[in-house]
Design an enzyme around this catalytic site. Structure first.
Site, mmCIF file in Angstrom:
data_model
loop_
_atom_site.group_PDB
_atom_site.id
_atom_site.type_symbol
_atom_site.label_atom_id
_atom_site.label_comp_id
_atom_site.label_asym_id
_atom_site.label_seq_id
_atom_site.Cartn_x
_atom_site.Cartn_y
_atom_site.Cartn_z
ATOM 1 N N ASP A 1 0.793 -1.130 -0.014
ATOM 2 C CA ASP A 1 -0.095 0.156 0.073
ATOM 3 C C ASP A 1 0.807 1.261 -0.009
ATOM 4 O OD1 ASP A 1 -2.580 1.553 0.601
ATOM 5 O OD2 ASP A 1 -1.374 2.311 2.051
ATOM 6 N N TYR B 1 2.705 10.045 0.432
ATOM 7 C CA TYR B 1 4.072 9.702 0.958
ATOM 8 C C TYR B 1 5.086 10.190 0.271
ATOM 9 C CZ TYR B 1 0.681 6.429 3.161
ATOM 10 O OH TYR B 1 -0.586 5.935 3.759
ATOM 11 N N LYS C 1 -3.483 5.766 -3.248
ATOM 12 C CA LYS C 1 -4.893 6.464 -2.611
ATOM 13 C C LYS C 1 -5.107 7.860 -3.504
ATOM 14 C CE LYS C 1 -3.771 5.131 1.718
ATOM 15 N NZ LYS C 1 -2.282 4.436 1.499
ATOM 16 N N GLY D 1 -1.646 0.809 11.602
ATOM 17 C CA GLY D 1 -1.249 1.741 12.979
ATOM 18 C C GLY D 1 -1.645 0.787 14.095
ATOM 19 N N VAL D 2 -1.368 -0.520 14.069
ATOM 20 C CA VAL D 2 -1.555 -1.566 15.184
ATOM 21 C C VAL D 2 -0.916 -1.202 16.288
ATOM 22 C CG1 VAL D 2 -2.391 -3.627 13.565
ATOM 23 C CG2 VAL D 2 0.065 -3.063 14.142
ATOM 24 N N PHE D 3 0.542 -0.532 16.275
ATOM 25 C CA PHE D 3 1.195 0.053 17.630
ATOM 26 C C PHE D 3 0.719 1.223 18.128
ATOM 27 C CE2 PHE D 3 4.557 -2.674 15.481
ATOM 28 C CZ PHE D 3 4.141 -3.911 16.016
ATOM 29 N N ASN D 4 -0.279 1.989 17.337
ATOM 30 C CA ASN D 4 -0.888 3.291 17.864
ATOM 31 C C ASN D 4 0.385 4.344 18.026
ATOM 32 O OD1 ASN D 4 -3.368 1.521 19.638
ATOM 33 N ND2 ASN D 4 -3.892 3.015 18.123
ATOM 34 N N SER D 5 0.794 4.603 16.872
ATOM 35 C CA SER D 5 1.891 5.449 16.985
ATOM 36 C C SER D 5 3.248 4.964 17.536
ATOM 37 C CB SER D 5 1.356 7.069 17.409
ATOM 38 O OG SER D 5 0.653 7.506 16.359
ATOM 39 N N ILE E 1 3.279 3.145 20.674
ATOM 40 C CA ILE E 1 3.492 2.664 22.092
ATOM 41 C C ILE E 1 3.256 1.298 22.409
ATOM 42 C CG2 ILE E 1 0.856 3.468 22.778
ATOM 43 C CD1 ILE E 1 2.018 4.565 25.172
ATOM 44 N N LEU E 2 2.598 0.886 21.468
ATOM 45 C CA LEU E 2 2.402 -0.784 21.853
ATOM 46 C C LEU E 2 3.476 -1.617 21.351
ATOM 47 C CD1 LEU E 2 -1.262 -1.411 20.675
ATOM 48 C CD2 LEU E 2 -0.345 -1.168 23.083
ATOM 49 N N ALA E 3 4.717 -1.026 20.603
ATOM 50 C CA ALA E 3 5.698 -1.760 20.487
ATOM 51 C C ALA E 3 7.072 -1.235 21.377
ATOM 52 C CB ALA E 3 6.221 -1.294 19.075
#
Length: 339
Positions: free
Chosen positions: A51, A56, A82, A232-236, A238-240
């Site tokens: 994608d 970008y 897009k 965005g599974v790490f929410n910018s 923080i979840l990583a």
């Protein structure tokens, strides 16, 4: 790698996919050789869905993705880009700063109309150097980007004539599917009330932490046969990274409440002997409406590290422990959240 179908189309995508924003120099420069190495690492990992967007690197991401895919076997991959922004050349000293480092010398004009979408597709073909695009997403429509008042104008363009352009492209066979590429739930509901779309690339709103899509959007997707591609599974991040100093959530410094929630989530993951990033990566695919999880990076080693988190599949019982720590994004208000 397993594949899942997009909506009610015949198109199938790999369960994990590659997002090319970072290849356009998002937040830090990305040399061309590094971009090619990262794309090769994604390919070697089994990813076959890529994608990108004109936004970008103001065209740089499309050029790089096109250069890589041009050397791959025909029909061996799925490509999405897009529409909604038209790139306009500007003087080198007038290139705006929107978070991209060393982008191409362009600025963007928003246009969600029939003519704007058709022009955007033609420009993307030229930048990609490819003769096909499989999926088109309407990029950053919604109050999250534009604010309420301005978005009414842009949404009017999309519903008034832009969707007609997308339907013509699909019915002619130029594309196989179309939908929205956004960071918010409300505009998805607005558009889906007026039109049947194949898919939504939704960033950050159906994650281990942020469940904004659960109450209304996921049931509507199931009812209408619309697929989600979850970014965005790490929410910018923080979840990583966990709740480290300087951690970001939803593009901004994380609040004390978010830091506390993520700290508790990290403790749960640690008790199960896995990094928090592993359930964050695997969580969205537990829902039948999710077709793919999008991974974005500009470093081959990061891509390889992330793909090591998808096996083995984590037990369903693990996720129940996170439920009390989730959140829903607050109402958007009238002003743009992200500029």
């Amino acid at each position: 790698m397993k594949r899942r179908r997009i909506g009610r189309t015949s198109l199938e995508v790999t369960e994990f996919s590659f997002g090319a924003a970072a290849l356009g120099g998002l937040y830090r420069a990305c040399p061309r050789d590094q971009a090619m190495e990262t794309l090769q690492a994604a390919w070697d990992s089994g990813i076959r869905y890529f994608d990108v967007a004109p936004w970008y690197g103001f065209g740089l991401g499309e050029r790089r993705v096109g250069d890589f895919l041009r050397d791959q076997p025909e029909d061996s991959y799925v490509l999405s880009t897009k529409v909604g922004r038209l790139m306009r050349p500007v003087a080198s000293d007038k290139v705006p700063s929107y978070g991209y480092v060393d982008p191409l010398p362009f600025d963007a004009d928003y246009d969600y109309s029939y003519d704007g979408i058709m022009r955007s597709v033609d420009f993307s073909y030229a930048r990609l150097g490819l003769n096909r695009i499989d999926i088109l997403y309407v990029h950053d429509i919604g109050s999250y980007t534009h604010g309420k008042a301005l978005n009414e104008h842009y949404l009017g363009q999309l519903l008034g004539s832009g969707l007609k352009a997308l339907e013509e492209l699909k019915s002619s066979g130029a594309i196989k599917a179309y939908g929205l590429g956004v960071n918010e739930v409300p505009v998805c509901l607005d558009v889906m009330r007026e039109a049947d779309i194949d898919c939504i690339l939704l960033a950050g709103r159906y994650t281990l932490l942020d469940r904004s899509a659960v109450a209304e959007l996921l049931p509507l997707c199931e009812k209408k046969g619309t697929s989600l591609v979850v970014g965005g599974v790490f929410n910018s991040g923080i979840l990583a990274t966990g709740p480290v100093p300087g951690a970001h959530f939803d593009y901004l410094p994380a609040t004390a409440d978010v830091l506390a929630k993520v700290g508790a989530m990290e403790d749960i993951a640690r008790r199960h002997g896995v990094p928090l990033a592993a359930p964050a990566m695997q969580f969205p695919l537990r829902h039948p409406s999710v077709a793919s999880v999008l991974i974005g990076t500009a470093k081959p080693e990061s891509l390889i590290r992330n793909m090591q988190l998808v096996e083995p599949e984590l037990p369903a019982s693990l996720y129940a422990e996170f439920e009390g720590l989730t959140l829903v994004a607050p109402p958007l208000g009238d002003e743009a959240v992200r500029v």
